[in-house]
Design a protein around this motif. Structure first.
Motif: not given
Length: 839
Positions: A122, A158, A161-163
């Protein structure tokens, strides 16, 4: 040259150091080797930041750079997060150029990056997605790669989830789906496609302007045209999108975002409603057009290419092209703090080398053509003061980089020459610029371009007694563009000949060359309408002048058709049945590709050669025999007449074949038009079917999703009840234990109460004793304070006595010094007296 050589040597040294450090890391990953590799990567990155042009040296022909990047790629898949972050930063730096991005992709970097994503590191996900976004910007994927499916799933998750990796994920999705139908269809077939659409619509109103514009680009590239049309159907939304695009373009944001906003603007400018809105309801349009055009003096490389694309799309709108035509002749500030006409700066950009401009010079030539078309359509008010210089065309045509080792540079140079020839033909055919162009551009400039192709293009190798290699036998893009160059250059010469007779000699010389015929035949057998029309134009002109080599042209066309059938293609007369047509004197010199004409031409040559041989033999026998053989003379003339008749018959067949070829061309054009219309209609039907299936599938998906949600909710409730029952049993057991503990604790509590009472009594007695001690201590403190005061007074008196004593000692010392001086004087006097007495 010395500075360039030094920079190249410095880069080679850094590459060698980095490659050796990477190889050492592969053999053993000690801490010293890791630090050495990090230092080598940082030094190489620092050199590239100081010398950005050195990135272009990372080409596939450079073995050292390939070895360095390959070793770094292998290390990236095995190293820890700290070293991986350093390598990813370096790869993100060098992937800005198409050549390095292509090299990294060929070295298998994408597989390594996907592996890192799958390993759930990550910490490096954002960096990995940024590098993937950079590579996918320059590499056009076909949609059938093995990693595409998994990558799309990850990108969608991605985005939904708006990461932290939202922006690179959006950029990668735009790059993958742009003009790629397989990827678009795959996105529509995914279960999360409806969620992806909703996410795009939400992200349009994101706080970050770059995220908003990339989400709009994603809506366009993924084929969500209905949602986008609904979005711009409202004038307020359209106005906000245009203002956002204007601000990002004029602020010269990052190159990647700048490219996306230009693509959005190009898509908007192709919409009729948007065009009408810009012209009628956008007060800032003229200011934006003017400031956008002035950015040509400050943009470089990728931004410059995208800016030219935007300006060329603006030129398709007549009102905006009129604005640009006026703006380019206005003075603007240059990088050297001077002023010059914007068009002169565009001339400078057009004259730049294709090896360093990333295709901007070709777009500059197209922009100049659009400006001249605007001048021809409606000259500006300042047209009388416009100084038009056509000498830059000569420089563009002479900048021949076709001998470069890089295939991309050769192709770009060919396209630039072709664009310059198209601009030149447009200027020559106009009455306004014709005289000026013909006066400034020499005929040798055009003939040099043709001669290069006649000598070096693989199409003409068989006529130059050159053998073709295995690579040259394959039709490359450069050779195809070279055919267009020859045809366009000959068309320019034809147009120039009609307006200036000085070009007639040049035209006749080239039309008589047989080495030109392969290019004409290739143009006739191509699928492009422009090449076919140019080839027919050359055939018509050469036929009118009597220079057409019909037999050779038929042989070349036959050979091309045979090659096409051998390589699995279709010949130029595929499924075309020739029909007899009427003879037309005006079009009797037009000939299309027809393999059946070659045997006829061979029969013509053989029969004519045989008749000539018979005639010569009989004439020789007459010269030997004398005048007595009258019958032989008559038979000779009869044979000659028969030869002439057969020759006329063959010529009639040839004329019929030409007319049949012309009708065949017309039928071929009609067939292509009908096929194109049929394909368009079928595509429209397929789109309707796809949209209908999408609507139905969305409904089914929603129902399935609701059922799945209910099922999951019921399962969660059942599991919760089971857990509650287990917890209840455990609580009953613990309750009995707690009761027993409670009884023991109550007993202990009573004992503690008694002890607490005893301790309280002891505490009260101790507290009273402490109070008495505090009183005694306070009395002692007062006595101590009085004694301190007395000591202080005695100290003051002692200080006074010491000062007086010091003063007395100083006075005593002074008196002692005076006495010593007097004693010294007296001693001197006594010495004098003693000396006098001794004498």
């Amino acid at each position: 040259m010395s500075s360039t050589t030094e920079r190249s040597e410095a880069l080679s040294s850094l590459l060698h150091t980095c490659a050796s450090a990477s190889n050492a890391y592969v053999r053993g990953c000690e801490e010293s080797i890791v630090n050495r590799l990090k230092d080598a990567i940082k030094s190489l990155g620092k050199h590239i930041r100081e010398e950005p042009c050195s990135i272009r040296q990372f080409a596939e022909e450079n073995r050292l750079s390939s070895e360095c990047l390959m070793s770094l790629t292998s290390v990236l898949g095995e190293c820890d997060s700290t070293l991986g972050a350093t390598i990813l930063t370096f790869l993100h730096l060098i992937s800005t150029e198409p050549c390095t991005a292509s090299l990294l992709y060929n070295l298998g970097l994408m597989d390594t990056l996907i592996y890192i994503l799958d390993e759930q590191h990550t910490a490096s996900h954002v960096q990995v997605m940024e590098v993937i976004a950079r590579i996918s910007l320059h590499i056009k994927f076909k949609g059938h790669e093995m990693f595409i499916d998994g990558l799309l799933q990850r990108l969608i998750s991605n985005i939904i989830s708006n990461d932290a990796s939202l922006k690179p994920s959006l950029s990668t999705l735009v790059n993958l789906s742009a003009d790629c139908l397989p990827v678009q269809m795959q996105l529509r077939s995914l279960d999360k496609s409806s969620l992806l659409r909703k996410s795009f619509i939400k992200l349009v109103s994101h706080d970050d302007n770059e995220v908003s514009i990339i989400s709009i680009a994603a809506m366009i590239s993924t084929g969500m045209s209905e949602d986008f049309n609904k979005l711009i159907g409202n004038d307020k939304n359209l106005d906000q999108i245009l203002k956002l695009s204007f601000s990002i373009i004029l602020s010269l944001s990052g190159s990647q975002v700048f490219g996306y906003v230009v693509d959005v603007m190009v898509h908007l400018l192709r919409n009729k409603r948007v065009q009408h809105f810009l012209v009628t309801s956008c007060p800032k349009l003229e200011s934006f057009v003017s400031r956008s055009a002035s950015l040509l003096t400050s943009c470089e490389e990728y931004r410059l290419v995208k800016l030219f694309e935007l300006l060329l799309e603006m030129c398709t709108i007549p009102a905006i092209r009129l604005m640009l035509t006026t703006i380019v002749f206005a003075p603007v500030c240059t990088s050297s703090d001077g002023e010059e006409e914007l068009l002169k700066h565009v001339f400078y950009l057009a004259k730049r080398s294709v090896s360093i401009d990333a295709g901007a010079s070709i777009l500059a030539l197209k922009f100049i053509a659009s400006i001249y078309e605007g001048l021809l359509a409606e000259p500006p008010e300042a047209g009388s003061t416009c100084h038009l210089n056509f000498q830059f065309l000569t420089e563009c045509l002479k900048q021949n980089e076709l001998d470069s080792k890089a295939e991309t540079t050769k192709l770009a140079s060919s396209k630039k020459i072709l664009t310059a020839l198209s601009l030149l033909e447009m200027l020559i055919t106009s009455d306004v610029f014709c005289s000026g162009v013909l006066a400034e551009i020499e005929s040798s400039t055009i003939t040099d371009v043709i001669e290069y192709q006649l000598q070096n293009n693989p199409v003409a190798f068989n006529w130059n007694n050159k053998t073709l290699t295995a690579e040259q036998e394959k039709p490359s893009d450069c050779s195809k563009v070279g055919v267009e160059i020859v045809l366009s250059a000959m068309s320019v010469i034809i147009e120039a000949t009609e307006r200036n007779e000085s070009y007639s000699t040049c035209l006749s010389d080239y039309l008589q060359k047989t080495s030109l015929l392969p290019f004409i035949a290739t143009g006739l057998s191509s699928s492009g309408t422009d090449q076919i029309s140019l080839s027919l134009k050359l055939i018509t002109k050469s036929g009118s002048l009597g220079y057409l080599h019909t037999t050779i042209l038929c042989d070349v066309l036959s050979g091309l058709n045979k090659k096409k059938t051998m390589h699995g293609g279709r010949p130029s007369n595929y499924q075309m049945q020739p029909k007899p047509a009427e003879y037309d004197n005006k079009e009797n010199n037009i000939l299309l590709s027809s393999p059946c004409l070659s045997p006829v031409s061979e029969r013509i040559v053989l029969s004519s050669q045989g008749n000539q041989a018979d005639v010569t033999e009989r004439l020789a026998s007459l010269q030997v025999g004398g005048d007595s053989h009258v019958s032989d003379i008559i038979s000779v003339y009869e044979q000659k007449l028969r030869g002439q008749k057969t020759r006329e018959a063959h010529l009639d067949d040839l004329v019929q074949a030409k007319t049949m070829a012309l009708s065949q061309a017309d039928r071929l054009i009609q067939q292509y038009k009908s096929r194109l219309a049929q394909v368009d209609s079928e595509m429209h039907k397929l789109r309707c079917i796809v949209h209908e299936s999408e609507r139905r599938s969305e409904g089914y998906r929603d129902k399935m999703n609701e059922m799945l949600v209910d099922r999951e909710r019921m399962q969660t409730e059942l599991e919760r009840l089971l857990q509650d029952s287990r917890k209840l049993e455990e609580t009953q057991k613990t309750l009995s234990l707690v009761r027993r503990e409670l009884e023991t604790l109550t007993y202990f509590n009573e004992n503690l109460k008694h002890q607490h009472q005893d301790l309280e009594a002891e505490y009260s007695s101790i507290k009273e004793a402490d109070r008495k001690k505090a009183v005694a201590i306070s009395e002692k403190d007062t006595k101590i304070a009085e004694q301190k005061k007395a000591i202080k007074k005695s100290e003051d008196q002692f200080k006074k006595l010491t000062t007086e004593k010091n003063a007395q000692e100083e006075a005593f010392k002074a008196e002692i010094k005076k006495l010593e001086k007097t004693i010294g004087h007296q001693e001197d006097k006594l010495k004098v007296i003693f000396e006098a007495v001794k004498k």
